[in-house]
Design an enzyme around this catalytic site. Sequence first.
Site, short mmCIF file in Angstrom:
data_model
loop_
_atom_site.label_atom_id
_atom_site.label_comp_id
_atom_site.label_asym_id
_atom_site.label_seq_id
_atom_site.Cartn_x
_atom_site.Cartn_y
_atom_site.Cartn_z
N SER A 136 0.85 -1.19 0.00
CA SER A 136 0.00 0.00 0.00
C SER A 136 0.88 1.23 0.00
O SER A 136 2.05 1.17 0.42
CB SER A 136 -0.89 0.01 1.25
OG SER A 136 -1.54 1.27 1.42
N TYR A 149 -1.96 -0.92 10.53
CA TYR A 149 -2.12 -1.22 9.11
C TYR A 149 -0.92 -0.70 8.32
O TYR A 149 -0.33 -1.44 7.51
CB TYR A 149 -3.40 -0.59 8.57
CG TYR A 149 -3.53 -0.74 7.07
CD1 TYR A 149 -3.89 -1.96 6.51
CD2 TYR A 149 -3.28 0.33 6.21
CE1 TYR A 149 -3.99 -2.12 5.14
CE2 TYR A 149 -3.37 0.18 4.84
CZ TYR A 149 -3.74 -1.05 4.31
OH TYR A 149 -3.83 -1.20 2.95
#
Length: 256
Positions: A136, A149
Site C-alpha cells: 500500500s 495497518y
Amino acid sequence: MKRIAIVTGASAGLGTEFALQIDKRMDLDEIWLVARRIDRLEELAAQLQHSRGVPVRADLGAPGGAETIRDLLAAEQPQLVLLVNNAGFGQYGRFEQVEREQHLAMIDLNCRALTALTYDALPYARPGSSVIQVSSLAGYVSIANHAVYAASKAYVLTLAVALAAELEEHDVRVLSVCPGPVATEFAQVASKGKRRKMRGSQSAERVVRCALDDLERKRWISLTTLSWKLTALATRVLTRKFLARYTNKKRRESKE
C-alpha cells in the site's frame, strides 16, 4: 505439470480484478481463487474464460488457514506461474480505540499469512515465475490513526523488495503493488461501515492493469498514478516524525 496462478483475497476488489485480468493475459491451466466467501469465489470462477477457476475456501488470518494452500500445493504438485498475495485488511482509529484482537488479526493476515504463503509457494516456482505482494502507499508512511495497518504494509513492501533482489538471479520476479485509495470494500471495512469510499479513489481495474504491466517490465514496485509516485518520493525527504504528526492533524481536522 499444470500451470497455475494463486490469487488470495479473490472474493472482492483487487483480488477479483487480478483473477479476471490474469485469465485474459496469461496462459494457465488453473487459477486458484482463495478467500473465505465461497459463493463469491464460485461466481468468479464461472466468469473466467481461458483458465479453470478453482475456488479455495480458506480463512488465511486464522490458525491453519495458510496451511490449506500449502497442503493443496503438496497434493497437486503444480508449476506456480504467479502468486498474488492480495488478502489483507485495515482498521481506522487511534491505537487504543481499536480492539486488541483487531490489531493482531491485521498482523496475522497482512504479514504472517503472506509470509507463510510466499515461503510455501516458492518451491513450486520456476524461472519466469512471479510473485505479486500487494502492499500500500501507506507502507511508505507512519500513519497516525492507521498505525498497525501502515506498519504491516511497510513490512510487505520491505519484504517484497528484498525478495526481488534475492530471486532475481533465479529469474523469479517479485513486484510490490503500492496503491493509494482504490474503489473497493476497503474503506467500508476499515471504518466499520461509516465510509463507503475514499476521496481520489482509483478503479481496481486500472491499478491491476498497471501492476501487470509493471510486472512484465520487470519493475520491483508499482505505483499507478503520478500523485502516488510523488507521495512515495516525498517520504524520502520528509521525516517519519513530520508525516506522523501531519496525518494525525489531518485526522483531527476531518472530525471537526
